[in-house]
Write a protein that holds these residues in place. Sequence first.
Motif, mmCIF file in Angstrom:
data_model
loop_
_atom_site.group_PDB
_atom_site.id
_atom_site.type_symbol
_atom_site.label_atom_id
_atom_site.label_comp_id
_atom_site.label_asym_id
_atom_site.label_seq_id
_atom_site.Cartn_x
_atom_site.Cartn_y
_atom_site.Cartn_z
ATOM 1 N N ALA A 233 -79.126 13.184 14.719
ATOM 2 C CA ALA A 233 -79.495 13.181 12.914
ATOM 3 C C ALA A 233 -79.039 12.205 12.319
ATOM 4 N N THR A 234 -78.169 11.212 12.742
ATOM 5 C CA THR A 234 -77.504 10.262 11.921
ATOM 6 C C THR A 234 -78.588 9.451 10.817
ATOM 7 N N PHE B 292 -79.310 16.531 8.308
ATOM 8 C CA PHE B 292 -80.607 16.920 7.616
ATOM 9 C C PHE B 292 -80.824 17.290 6.143
ATOM 10 N N HIS B 293 -79.900 18.170 6.021
ATOM 11 C CA HIS B 293 -79.857 18.518 4.548
ATOM 12 C C HIS B 293 -79.342 17.428 3.733
ATOM 13 N N ALA B 294 -78.342 16.730 4.048
ATOM 14 C CA ALA B 294 -77.951 15.505 3.136
ATOM 15 C C ALA B 294 -78.869 14.515 2.909
ATOM 16 N N GLY B 295 -79.564 14.427 4.078
ATOM 17 C CA GLY B 295 -80.871 13.395 3.677
ATOM 18 C C GLY B 295 -81.903 13.923 2.812
ATOM 19 N N MET B 296 -82.345 15.085 2.878
ATOM 20 C CA MET B 296 -83.241 15.792 2.292
ATOM 21 C C MET B 296 -82.757 15.859 0.635
ATOM 22 N N GLN C 204 -79.588 8.092 6.617
ATOM 23 C CA GLN C 204 -79.824 6.811 6.611
ATOM 24 C C GLN C 204 -81.203 6.432 6.072
ATOM 25 N N ALA C 205 -82.207 7.267 6.546
ATOM 26 C CA ALA C 205 -83.481 6.812 5.970
ATOM 27 C C ALA C 205 -83.451 7.090 4.602
#
Length: 449
Positions: free
Chosen positions: A198-199, A237-241, A203-204
């Motif tokens: 999930a890293t 996942f939650h950080a990215g979202m 990043q995305a």
Amino acid sequence: MMLRTIRLRNALPRTLRGCRGMAGMTPQMPGPGHAHGHLPSSTSPITSKLHFFNSVMEGGKQIPTYRVIDGAGQPLEGAVVPEIDEALARRIYENMVQLPILDDILYNLQRQGRIVFYMTAYGEEAAIIGSAAALAPDDEVLAQYRESGVLLWRGFGYDNIMNQCFGTHLDVCGKGKQMPVHYGSKELHYHTISSPLATQIPQAAGVGYALKRDPARRGKNCAVVYFGEGAASEGDFHAGMLLASTIPTPTLFIARNNGFAISTPSSEQYYGDGIAARGPGYGIHTVRVDGNDVLAVYSAIKEARRLCIEEGRAVLVETMTYRVGHHSTSDDSFAYRPRKEVEDRKRLDNPIVRFRLFMESRGWWSKDEEAALTKRIKQEVMTAYKKAESLPKPELKEMFTEVYGGEEPWNIKEQREELKRLVKKYGDSWEPWKSELKKHKGEGKDLLE
């Protein structure tokens, strides 16, 4: 004591002396149109009824799954078939067919000990190729590890696949430093795979922010991140979202819900309604799609990309599919799921067969073409394999190059000197070292120069 209290009161600013908090304030009635008042950080309507909910759909229903064609390749009643011509349909199909052929050969090569590791994409061909076809070739892709089909769609080629898996001196991904299937290509806008789960998701979101700040690419490209439902259980996942929805950034999240996170079934991975149910919580457009229907995936990703770029905000697509293969060559999935279940899924809902039936119904494909295609792909893959197996590994000095950007740190310098000392000591006198050095281009002499 009283004197100290009086002095403290006199020391307070005059504006604070009469402040008694909310308890001393006179309440004001809300104005017209605000019969129940309002909350300062929300536009949520006020209600006097106590009501709990646990679904994003009305009436507690599950989120529907978007589908275009059924298992027999026929459009569903009311379905809108995306506008694709015969040439695009054939390209999509040929790219889907090549994946299991490539997987078969590389999986067997690992079992023979010729490569050390491999991961297949059996059963997920539609989700991978359908999404690849809907993206722009210069959209930035941050994949997990089953999306080699995206690279092949963009022209990566079998030679590059084999050179990476075998770690030859022609490996353009990492010069033999990465384990197999950890592909990457700057030219094809495909960020190098990373093993930790999930890293790539936060990043995305950062890549999407960079695109947003670039005048040449703003409103033109988006960042695309692939991940499984297991990765969606990670905090990343939650950080990215959160980042992509609030900054916001044009980031397209593609969740491959294939039913298993290694040995953990999705039924034990989450209690809610899959991954799609989380999208509305972040205020982003969300859709769930049949991941075995390549036309549905193509249509959904194309529209998701449009929304993502036009609004400059994240979009979430959950593709529902089934992982037919083992998690990797280190896994035996029959230890935690019945073999009959897997065989039934292969027989009843094969994404390649489904699309082939659609193409045959339109006169775009035939049995003769099928035989010729599989024969050609096998020959090309085998040619690439034999070529890669005969190539030497990179020069020994490449072990230390391009590990860090900028000035080379002290620890890399120390490690290089240590290896140089060991090569001088054992390279010409100890057989295990001599035989290993012969596998490298230059046989280690480049390190001693």
